[in-house]
Design a protein around this motif. Structure first.
Motif, PDB file in Angstrom:
ATOM      1  N   TYR A  78     -39.986   7.552 -34.465  1.00  0.00           N
ATOM      2  CA  TYR A  78     -41.227   6.809 -34.214  1.00  0.00           C
ATOM      3  C   TYR A  78     -40.997   5.303 -34.259  1.00  0.00           C
ATOM      4  O   TYR A  78     -41.425   4.569 -33.358  1.00  0.00           O
ATOM      5  N   LEU A  79     -40.315   4.820 -35.298  1.00  0.00           N
ATOM      6  CA  LEU A  79     -40.154   3.378 -35.483  1.00  0.00           C
ATOM      7  C   LEU A  79     -39.410   2.728 -34.325  1.00  0.00           C
ATOM      8  O   LEU A  79     -39.808   1.660 -33.839  1.00  0.00           O
ATOM      9  N   TYR A  80     -38.346   3.363 -33.872  1.00  0.00           N
ATOM     10  CA  TYR A  80     -37.579   2.762 -32.780  1.00  0.00           C
ATOM     11  C   TYR A  80     -38.260   2.972 -31.432  1.00  0.00           C
ATOM     12  O   TYR A  80     -38.089   2.166 -30.516  1.00  0.00           O
ATOM     13  N   PHE A  81     -39.048   4.023 -31.336  1.00  0.00           N
ATOM     14  CA  PHE A  81     -39.844   4.225 -30.118  1.00  0.00           C
ATOM     15  C   PHE A  81     -40.868   3.102 -29.951  1.00  0.00           C
ATOM     16  O   PHE A  81     -40.998   2.520 -28.865  1.00  0.00           O
ATOM     17  N   VAL A  82     -41.598   2.765 -31.028  1.00  0.00           N
ATOM     18  CA  VAL A  82     -42.631   1.735 -30.891  1.00  0.00           C
ATOM     19  C   VAL A  82     -42.009   0.357 -30.664  1.00  0.00           C
ATOM     20  O   VAL A  82     -42.587  -0.474 -29.952  1.00  0.00           O
ATOM     21  N   ARG A  83     -40.838   0.115 -31.231  1.00  0.00           N
ATOM     22  CA  ARG A  83     -40.182  -1.173 -30.983  1.00  0.00           C
ATOM     23  C   ARG A  83     -39.766  -1.292 -29.521  1.00  0.00           C
ATOM     24  O   ARG A  83     -39.971  -2.337 -28.889  1.00  0.00           O
ATOM     25  N   ALA A  84     -39.183  -0.225 -28.993  1.00  0.00           N
ATOM     26  CA  ALA A  84     -38.764  -0.243 -27.591  1.00  0.00           C
ATOM     27  C   ALA A  84     -39.974  -0.349 -26.668  1.00  0.00           C
ATOM     28  O   ALA A  84     -39.966  -1.114 -25.690  1.00  0.00           O
ATOM     29  N   PHE A  85     -41.028   0.406 -26.985  1.00  0.00           N
ATOM     30  CA  PHE A  85     -42.233   0.369 -26.166  1.00  0.00           C
ATOM     31  C   PHE A  85     -42.859  -1.021 -26.187  1.00  0.00           C
ATOM     32  O   PHE A  85     -43.291  -1.542 -25.146  1.00  0.00           O
ATOM     33  N   SER A  86     -42.907  -1.636 -27.369  1.00  0.00           N
ATOM     34  CA  SER A  86     -43.480  -2.981 -27.490  1.00  0.00           C
ATOM     35  C   SER A  86     -42.682  -3.991 -26.679  1.00  0.00           C
ATOM     36  O   SER A  86     -43.252  -4.849 -25.993  1.00  0.00           O
ATOM     37  N   ALA A  87     -41.357  -3.889 -26.761  1.00  0.00           N
ATOM     38  CA  ALA A  87     -40.505  -4.823 -26.031  1.00  0.00           C
ATOM     39  C   ALA A  87     -40.702  -4.683 -24.522  1.00  0.00           C
ATOM     40  O   ALA A  87     -40.817  -5.683 -23.800  1.00  0.00           O
TER      41      ALA A  87
END
Length: 246
Positions: A78-87
């Motif tokens: 979840y954490l790395y998914f939201v970071r990638a999505f935000s970027a």
């Protein structure tokens, strides 16, 4: 009402589970295990972010904005998914990373790099529970009010953020309130802050003022409900003569 994140992550969980089941039928057992794990983590986040539960501390974000190792490992899907999505979303967006609402008071999205920070080494109010504090330029203070995306800080959290920010403003320190994109969580806190600073009379006028400066904001019913409750019970009083009223 306001189940956006729960639905989105719930759909993600279901989609991942379907992929897991399909891979199992093809005989890719080892390959399917990480997919199953990601599906289960997404389901857990979906449940914890539902308004009836609303448990942002599940992710374990520390008061200094960092995440413990156990959280980075356990919630990595979840954490790395939201970071990638935000970027990716920020790359496609034409919106500025932050907006100055009144002199020295900024609202915006997650500062993923020093270039995304407002000038003047502002004190930062971070309204995310899923994104880390990655910049070292918080020379004048940092406060985390962990909140799920599409949710609102509770009235007590809003009040704590407002009082902290008001103290910083009395020291002539710039303030930067941010969430992931500067559209919801941070705007709710900014509305309350503008009232407490005496810029506007109520949070509804604050929302109008912010929207004039940052047109893509979109508070939902949960944000407005929290602001109504904060308005009725707030302890912070308007600062006389702090800014021109709108």
């Amino acid at each position: 009402m306001g189940v956006g994140l729960s639905i989105l992550i719930g759909i993600k969980s279901a989609s991942l589970f379907i992929i897991f089941a399909y891979l199992r039928t093809l005989g890719f057992t080892l390959l399917s295990i990480p997919i199953l794990y990601a599906s289960l983590i997404s389901l857990l986040v979906s449940l914890a972010s539902h308004p009836s539960i609303n448990l942002p501390m599940l992710l374990g974000k520390n008061t200094d904005g960092s995440f413990p190792i156990w959280s980075l490992i356990m919630f990595s899907p979840y954490l790395y998914f939201v970071r990638a999505f935000s970027a990716l979303r920020r790359l496609k967006s034409r919106e500025q990373p932050y907006t100055e609402i009144v002199e020295g008071v900024y609202v915006g999205g997650w500062p993923s790099s020093p270039e995304k920070m407002p000038p003047g080494k502002p004190a930062v109010v971070d309204c995310t529970c899923e994104l880390p504090r990655v910049c070292s330029g918080y020379g004048n203070g940092y406060l985390c009010v962990p909140t799920w995306d599409t949710r609102s800080p509770d009235p007590g959290g809003i009040e704590a953020a407002v009082r902290w920010a008001c103290r910083k403003r009395t020291q002539n320190v710039p303030i930067f309130v941010h969430c992931a994109y500067g559209h919801g969580r941070s705007v709710a806190v900014m509305c309350a802050l503008l009232v407490a600073l005496g810029v506007v009379d109520d949070w509804k006028n604050a929302e109008k003022l912010i929207k004039e400066k940052r047109p893509y904001i979109r508070m939902n019913a949960l944000h407005r409900k929290a602001l109504e409750e904060w308005s009725k019970n707030r302890l912070s009083s308007p600062k006389a003569g702090s800014n021109t009223r709108y």
